[in-house]
Enzyme design. Structure first.
Site, mmCIF file in Angstrom:
data_model
loop_
_atom_site.group_PDB
_atom_site.id
_atom_site.type_symbol
_atom_site.label_atom_id
_atom_site.label_comp_id
_atom_site.label_asym_id
_atom_site.label_seq_id
_atom_site.Cartn_x
_atom_site.Cartn_y
_atom_site.Cartn_z
ATOM 1 N N TYR A 1 -27.562 15.763 -13.936
ATOM 2 C CA TYR A 1 -27.416 15.097 -12.638
ATOM 3 C C TYR A 1 -28.035 15.955 -11.542
ATOM 4 O O TYR A 1 -28.761 15.451 -10.671
ATOM 5 C CB TYR A 1 -25.937 14.833 -12.332
ATOM 6 C CG TYR A 1 -25.708 14.267 -10.944
ATOM 7 C CD1 TYR A 1 -25.688 12.895 -10.732
ATOM 8 C CD2 TYR A 1 -25.532 15.114 -9.851
ATOM 9 C CE1 TYR A 1 -25.499 12.375 -9.459
ATOM 10 C CE2 TYR A 1 -25.348 14.604 -8.574
ATOM 11 C CZ TYR A 1 -25.333 13.234 -8.385
ATOM 12 O OH TYR A 1 -25.159 12.722 -7.120
ATOM 13 N N LYS B 1 1.376 2.091 -2.146
ATOM 14 C CA LYS B 1 1.230 2.501 -0.742
ATOM 15 C C LYS B 1 0.835 3.972 -0.726
ATOM 16 O O LYS B 1 1.667 4.850 -0.907
ATOM 17 C CB LYS B 1 2.528 2.289 0.033
ATOM 18 C CG LYS B 1 2.371 2.540 1.525
ATOM 19 C CD LYS B 1 3.653 2.250 2.282
ATOM 20 C CE LYS B 1 3.428 2.424 3.776
ATOM 21 N NZ LYS B 1 2.958 3.760 4.135
ATOM 22 N N LYS C 1 2.002 -8.250 -0.957
ATOM 23 C CA LYS C 1 1.298 -9.175 -0.074
ATOM 24 C C LYS C 1 1.300 -10.557 -0.721
ATOM 25 O O LYS C 1 1.061 -10.671 -1.929
ATOM 26 C CB LYS C 1 -0.152 -8.732 0.142
ATOM 27 C CG LYS C 1 -0.308 -7.344 0.739
ATOM 28 C CD LYS C 1 -1.771 -6.919 0.761
ATOM 29 C CE LYS C 1 -1.918 -5.488 1.262
ATOM 30 N NZ LYS C 1 -3.316 -5.005 1.179
#
Length: 671
Positions: free
Chosen positions: A40, A119, A295
């Site tokens: 890399y 959370k 949610k």
């Protein structure tokens, strides 16, 4: 590569950009390295060599831009196209059950599907992509606007500079959390310790401090990570999936990192099971969390539920119980709060609680110290209430030493030496120093400048901090002696801002007696009482000389308020400040009430957004006409004035049968 011609080199450069982006995504997002680091690095160095030879090819999307750039003097402000709202919290299962019931009743359905996710204990961020390219990143700030941290965000390798995939919207604001993995945080702190540098207390502080560095090169060296979990602005709206879970899946397709610890939940039982499951493995997670979030999964149902105040009705944060630890009380001091409250604070032998080193813990007030029987030398259990504020929970009396000392509340303020007083029916003792007390000074100045008081636009908390810290202002009277040069030299205060603030200060000299009384910050004297006092006494000097007996003849002034006013006025330094303010050219008018028979003596409640005025302006009109404006709806309410986006007050009015009118009908009553 057969040739170094510009055409072939450009092709090679484009290939390296795409290949390195693919490798970074696999490494930092998927945790699945595809190449050894050395390979890399070779490709990355080749990219840098090409850019050095052809700097005109470099764009903001280049991976070389992650290293950071020129240091900033300050962060610019960014207004959020869609506000970044906070969530309401639940600490008990019963609160969660009530949340589910409210959602089902409001939607008129038997079952609601929820998206359950973690959370994270980090820093909320909004990323704005335009045609797939990252153009802006901002902190939450106050929810309406935050700080532009684009340069720093670009150094986080988990965040794509360019979105991938075929279905990319024109504008996409991704909401998420910047955080640090625990292993990265521990490694960073070890390196800091070896170099003799300051260590961070916890991963959250490290993440927040790293992201708010003015020098992005420093941020680039910090091991920050990111998870996407929400949505801000979006164009076109047709791109929006039907559910929150589908949105997160779409994020994955775009190359954004999304936490895999999530689930769609279909009942309270499933919600509680998810909460308990995550709680059981909380300590083994690779990052810090302080709860889980639910949610409503359907965006259509979210839209129906809407928002209340500064939080959505369709979401809830379910917090985990605070963590506790045992330590020794080394001493008990008192701190003076911004409103003069005297709070006993235990000085503790350092102890780790929830990943934070705690050395102080609140004891709340004198009665709490006695109730818990906390003494110097005791072994105590300390808890981070809400995972934030450390407090002493209990005393391990079996370990109490023979020389443990009881706490004695001081009689004089440790900051200004004024008398400490405590009313018979109150738990909190307070410094009587008022404006003279340094600990109360900043808050007193902020209150003095508030829009409902003297309304000094531009005199906010950051400016007040500097004015007090540099000893330029000790009392509100000093504001009227400030010069242009002193203000212009403050941090983040240019010549134009200084000139505007001086104008605002000068304009505040023309005000009402009621606003002036309210601005003084006398305990128990709110806006309504200030207006009653102004109407009764008609002058400041008359009020200053009023006795308790005289004050008790004023409308709605009882013994507690009367004692508070006389105590404030008897302090010589408070009287001196008032005289200085009056001598500075204050023009205090007494508002004349224009009585309206239709509203006189009636109680109104205001809710929602009005078409031609603010709620404060509507309140002023009603009160001048002899009406009372309350903050909540009850059977004693005569009218609820409702604008658009009216919240729970409107529902309460309909439940109680209270008449609901709009702004136009209110104005007709006032004619």
């Amino acid at each position: 590569m057969s040739s170094n011609s510009p055409t072939n080199l450009a092709d090679r450069y484009a290939f390296l950009q795409a290949e390195l982006a693919r490798l970074e995504h696999a490494y930092y997002v998927l945790d699945n390295p595809l190449l050894p680091d050395i390979e890399y690095d070779r490709l990355y160095r080749e990219l840098l060599d090409i850019e050095a030879a052809h700097p005109q090819w470099v764009t903001s999307e280049s991976l070389s831009q992650r290293v950071g750039g020129t240091a900033l003097k300050e962060f610019d402000s960014v207004t959020h196209a869609v506000p970044m709202l906070s969530l309401n919290n639940a600490f008990e299962d019963s609160e969660l059950i009530a949340f589910d019931r409210r959602c089902r009743e409001a939607l008129h359905v038997e079952h609601v599907a929820y998206a359950g996710e973690l959370k994270f204990d980090g820093l909320a961020i909004s990323l704005r992509y335009e045609n797939g390219t990252l153009v802006t990143a901002a902190t939450r700030g106050d929810g309406a606007s935050g700080e532009d941290v684009t340069a720093n965000i670009k150094t986080i390798r988990a965040i794509p500079l360019k979105l991938t995939g075929k279905n990319i919207p024109e504008i996409l604001e991704v909401r998420g959390e910047v955080f640090m993995y625990l292993k990265d945080f521990e490694k960073m702190n070890r390196q800091a310790a070896e170099l003799g540098e300051k260590e961070f207390a916890n991963p959250r502080n490290a993440a927040a401090g790293s992201l708010r560095q003015l020098d992005s090169k420093i941020t680039a060296k910090r091991p920050l990570s990111f998870f996407a979990y929400g949505l801000g602005a979006l164009e076109p709206q047709s791109w929006l999936p039907k559910t929150h879970e589908e949105l997160l899946n779409a994020y994955v397709e775009l190359g954004l990192p999304v936490c895999s610890e999530r689930r769609v939940l279909h009942s309270v039982e499933e919600i509680l099971a998810f909460y308990n499951e995550i709680g059981a493995k909380r300590d083994s997670l690779p990052y810090d969390i302080d709860g889980v979030v639910y949610k409503v999964n359907s965006f259509a149902e979210q839209a129906k539920l809407g928002f209340v105040s500064r939080a959505p009705r369709f979401a809830l944060a379910h917090k985990y119980p605070a963590q506790e630890a045992l330590t020794t009380v080394l001493g008990i001091d008192v701190q003076v709060g911004r409103t003069g409250a005297i709070t006993p604070v235990a000085r503790l032998a350092p102890v780790e609680v929830g990943g934070v080193t705690v050395t102080n813990a609140t004891l709340h007030n004198e009665d709490e110290v006695k109730r818990k029987d906390v003494r110097i030398g005791d072994t105590v259990s300390v808890r981070r209430a809400g995972d934030v504020i450390p407090e002493v929970v209990s005393v391990i009396k079996e370990r109490r030493p023979s020389d443990a000392k009881e706490f004695v509340m001081p009689s004089r303020c440790p900051v200004c030496d004024s008398h400490i007083e405590r009313l018979a029916d109150e738990a909190v003792a307070r410094c009587s120093g008022g404006l003279f007390c340094g600990a109360q000074r900043k808050q007193a100045l902020i209150h003095f400048a508030h829009r409902r008081a003297l309304d000094i636009e531009g005199l906010g908390e950051k400016i007040v901090d500097q004015l007090v810290d540099q000893n330029l202002v000790r009392t509100p009277a000093d504001l009227y002696r400030l010069g242009f040069t002193a203000l212009a030299n403050l941090e983040r205060m240019g010549e134009k801002s200084a000139d505007n603030l001086i104008q605002a200060i000068n304009q505040s000299r023309n005000t009402t007696l009621a606003r002036f009384i309210f601005a003084l910050g006398i305990r128990h004297v709110g806006e309504t009482t200030a207006k009653d006092l102004a109407n009764h006494y008609q002058s400041m000097h008359a009020l200053m000389d009023a006795s308790v007996e005289e004050l008790l003849t004023v409308k709605d002034v009882g013994p507690v308020v009367a004692d508070s006013i006389t105590s404030f006025m008897q302090e010589a330094h408070n009287r001196e400040v008032i005289e200085q303010l009056l001598a500075s050219g204050m023009q205090l008018s007494v508002e004349e009430k224009i009585i309206s028979a239709a509203v006189f003596g009636k109680t109104f409640v205001l809710t929602g957004t009005f078409p031609t005025m603010t709620r404060d302006e509507a309140k002023d009109l009603l009160e001048k006409a002899g009406a009372k404006v309350a903050g909540s709806v009850s059977k004693k309410t005569d009218y609820v004035v409702a604008g658009t986006d009216a919240g729970s007050k409107l529902a309460k009015a309909e439940e109680l049968g209270v008449p609901v009118i709009d702004e136009e009908e209110m104005l007709n009553l006032l004619k």
